[in-house]
Design an enzyme around this catalytic site. Sequence first.
Site, PDB file in Angstrom:
ATOM      1  N   GLY A 206      66.793 112.782  12.115  1.00 47.98           N
ATOM      2  CA  GLY A 206      67.920 112.557  11.207  1.00 47.98           C
ATOM      3  C   GLY A 206      67.386 111.740  10.044  1.00 47.98           C
TER       4      GLY A 206
ATOM      5  CG  HIS B  22      66.035 105.932   9.010  1.00 49.18           C
ATOM      6  ND1 HIS B  22      65.842 104.887   9.892  1.00 49.18           N
ATOM      7  CD2 HIS B  22      66.122 107.045   9.768  1.00 49.18           C
ATOM      8  CE1 HIS B  22      65.809 105.359  11.124  1.00 49.18           C
ATOM      9  NE2 HIS B  22      65.985 106.668  11.082  1.00 49.18           N
ATOM     10  CG  LEU B  23      62.522 109.817   4.863  1.00 44.02           C
ATOM     11  CD1 LEU B  23      61.409 110.315   3.958  1.00 44.02           C
ATOM     12  CD2 LEU B  23      63.871 110.389   4.422  1.00 44.02           C
TER      13      LEU B  23
ATOM     14  CG  ASP C 110      57.430 117.573  14.883  1.00 43.30           C
ATOM     15  OD1 ASP C 110      56.665 117.160  13.981  1.00 43.30           O
ATOM     16  OD2 ASP C 110      57.625 116.953  15.941  1.00 43.30           O
ATOM     17  CG  MET C 111      57.198 116.087   8.117  1.00 48.72           C
ATOM     18  SD  MET C 111      57.734 117.338   6.925  1.00 48.72           S
ATOM     19  CE  MET C 111      59.438 116.880   6.628  1.00 48.72           C
TER      20      MET C 111
ATOM     21  CB  VAL D  32      59.400 112.073   8.210  1.00 45.15           C
ATOM     22  CG1 VAL D  32      58.820 112.719   6.962  1.00 45.15           C
ATOM     23  CG2 VAL D  32      59.781 113.131   9.245  1.00 45.15           C
ATOM     24  N   GLY D  33      58.904 109.074   7.487  1.00 44.60           N
ATOM     25  CA  GLY D  33      58.645 108.072   6.448  1.00 44.60           C
ATOM     26  C   GLY D  33      57.419 107.229   6.742  1.00 44.60           C
TER      27      GLY D  33
ATOM     28  CG  ASP E  67      73.429 103.902  13.720  1.00 46.74           C
ATOM     29  OD1 ASP E  67      72.635 102.959  13.797  1.00 46.74           O
ATOM     30  OD2 ASP E  67      73.083 105.088  13.587  1.00 46.74           O
TER      31      ASP E  67
ATOM     32  NE  ARG F 228      71.267 103.891  17.142  1.00 42.39           N
ATOM     33  CZ  ARG F 228      70.934 105.130  16.815  1.00 42.39           C
ATOM     34  NH1 ARG F 228      70.640 106.004  17.751  1.00 42.39           N
ATOM     35  NH2 ARG F 228      70.883 105.490  15.558  1.00 42.39           N
TER      36      ARG F 228
HETATM   37  P1  AMP Z   1      62.278 109.698  14.495  1.00 40.90           P
HETATM   38  O1  AMP Z   1      63.615 110.393  14.489  1.00 40.90           O
HETATM   39  O2  AMP Z   1      62.227 108.482  13.652  1.00 40.90           O
HETATM   40  O3  AMP Z   1      61.722 109.494  15.884  1.00 40.90           O
HETATM   41  O4  AMP Z   1      61.270 110.722  13.777  1.00 40.90           O
HETATM   42  C1  AMP Z   1      60.939 111.946  14.384  1.00 40.90           C
HETATM   43  C2  AMP Z   1      60.258 112.811  13.346  1.00 40.90           C
HETATM   44  O5  AMP Z   1      59.090 112.146  12.836  1.00 40.90           O
HETATM   45  C3  AMP Z   1      59.777 114.132  13.933  1.00 40.90           C
HETATM   46  O6  AMP Z   1      60.571 115.192  13.433  1.00 40.90           O
HETATM   47  C4  AMP Z   1      58.363 114.268  13.449  1.00 40.90           C
HETATM   48  O7  AMP Z   1      58.254 115.427  12.713  1.00 40.90           O
HETATM   49  C5  AMP Z   1      58.120 113.124  12.516  1.00 40.90           C
HETATM   50  N1  AMP Z   1      56.755 112.627  12.684  1.00 40.90           N
HETATM   51  C6  AMP Z   1      56.257 111.911  13.708  1.00 40.90           C
HETATM   52  N2  AMP Z   1      54.926 111.710  13.535  1.00 40.90           N
HETATM   53  C7  AMP Z   1      54.581 112.332  12.379  1.00 40.90           C
HETATM   54  C8  AMP Z   1      53.353 112.502  11.667  1.00 40.90           C
HETATM   55  N3  AMP Z   1      52.216 111.981  12.104  1.00 40.90           N
HETATM   56  N4  AMP Z   1      53.390 113.194  10.506  1.00 40.90           N
HETATM   57  C9  AMP Z   1      54.546 113.717  10.047  1.00 40.90           C
HETATM   58  N5  AMP Z   1      55.718 113.605  10.686  1.00 40.90           N
HETATM   59  C10 AMP Z   1      55.742 112.925  11.834  1.00 40.90           C
END
Ligand code: AMP
Length: 322
Positions: A135, A131-132, A205-206, A254-255, A71, A14
């Site tokens: 980032g 893509h949430l 963190d969400m 998040v998504g 990317d 990547r």
């Molecule tokens: P990623 O960058 O795709 O690994 O996403 C990481 C983000 O996903 C973190 O900031 C988490 O806040 C969010 N996340 C992971 N699990 C959950 C969940 N069950 N509910 C809400 N947000 C989540």
Amino acid sequence: PSLDDFPPVAVGHRVVHGGARFFEPTLITNLVEINIDELSVLAPLHNPGALQGVRAAKAAFPDLAHVAVFDTAFHQTLPPAAYTYAIDKDLAEAHRIRRYGFHGTSHKYVSRAAADFLGRPLEELKQIVFHLGNGASVAAVDGGRSVETSMGLTPLEGLVMGTRSGDIDPAVLFHLARRARMSIDDLDDLLNKRSGVLGLAGVNDMRDLEERVAAGDEDARLAMDVYIHRLRAYAGSYIAQLGGVDVIVFTAGVGENSPIVRAGALETLGFAGVQLDPARNEERARGIRVISADGSPVTVLVVPTNEELEIARQALEVAAAL
Ligand code: AMP
């Protein structure tokens, strides 16, 4: 099964920034290494590390094909009107300033997976992909081609993220430099590492943000509102850019996991034919799934992203053609 039973045939890497030069997976020759190194100017935090990985992997697997998957590559189909910033033309050209977009491997994988899942031709679908993750970016995908995306020259532009501001009036930076005597490095650090959800609510963190909202924390409530407000603004803009939408997809941490964010993002889009099914949206599940109501003119999906699989597929494609 062990690696001995399935000996590797290629190594996929990547690489964040491929500039305007790389628009497809590319066998990493010495010249390509030089190009990736040279593109570090545009991605100083990412490309040097990727190159270290390439060199280490080449030393460990000298006989295998090493393939760079960029990317930015998927977004090389953006039309000039979407990727051009309205600044001095010659200066922009001299410094390669334009929108490149990121998370392309994920946007590509997810938009194809959505079409496959629905059994509809990718070529006929207008999709908006959110893509949430930590980032975050959104892409408008028309017939499988990216035509608009929210990240720009760097991954700072666009949506509100865990620690990044996303869109902001650039004059805020002039103001802070003059009034708060902040340096370029201070401002870089502020917008990339101390802004977004973290800057507004003190957590990035969400899951933590949702907990604080539920507990009545006002900063957290505002952070969530700002996050969702931006998602809606982009959804509306991309429906207008695409001239309609067939499928809206949510992916990444998040998504895939936050019903609150998904519902918030789509709440005002009934006029555009987006009808969420609240029970489906709330359901905790792992796989690809529909969360819109039966009969909703626009289909809403959750599609778990899989960048590793997409990189492996693309690397294999290049290796097989050698
Ligand atoms: P990623 O960058 O795709 O690994 O996403 C990481 C983000 O996903 C973190 O900031 C988490 O806040 C969010 N996340 C992971 N699990 C959950 C969940 N069950 N509910 C809400 N947000 C989540």
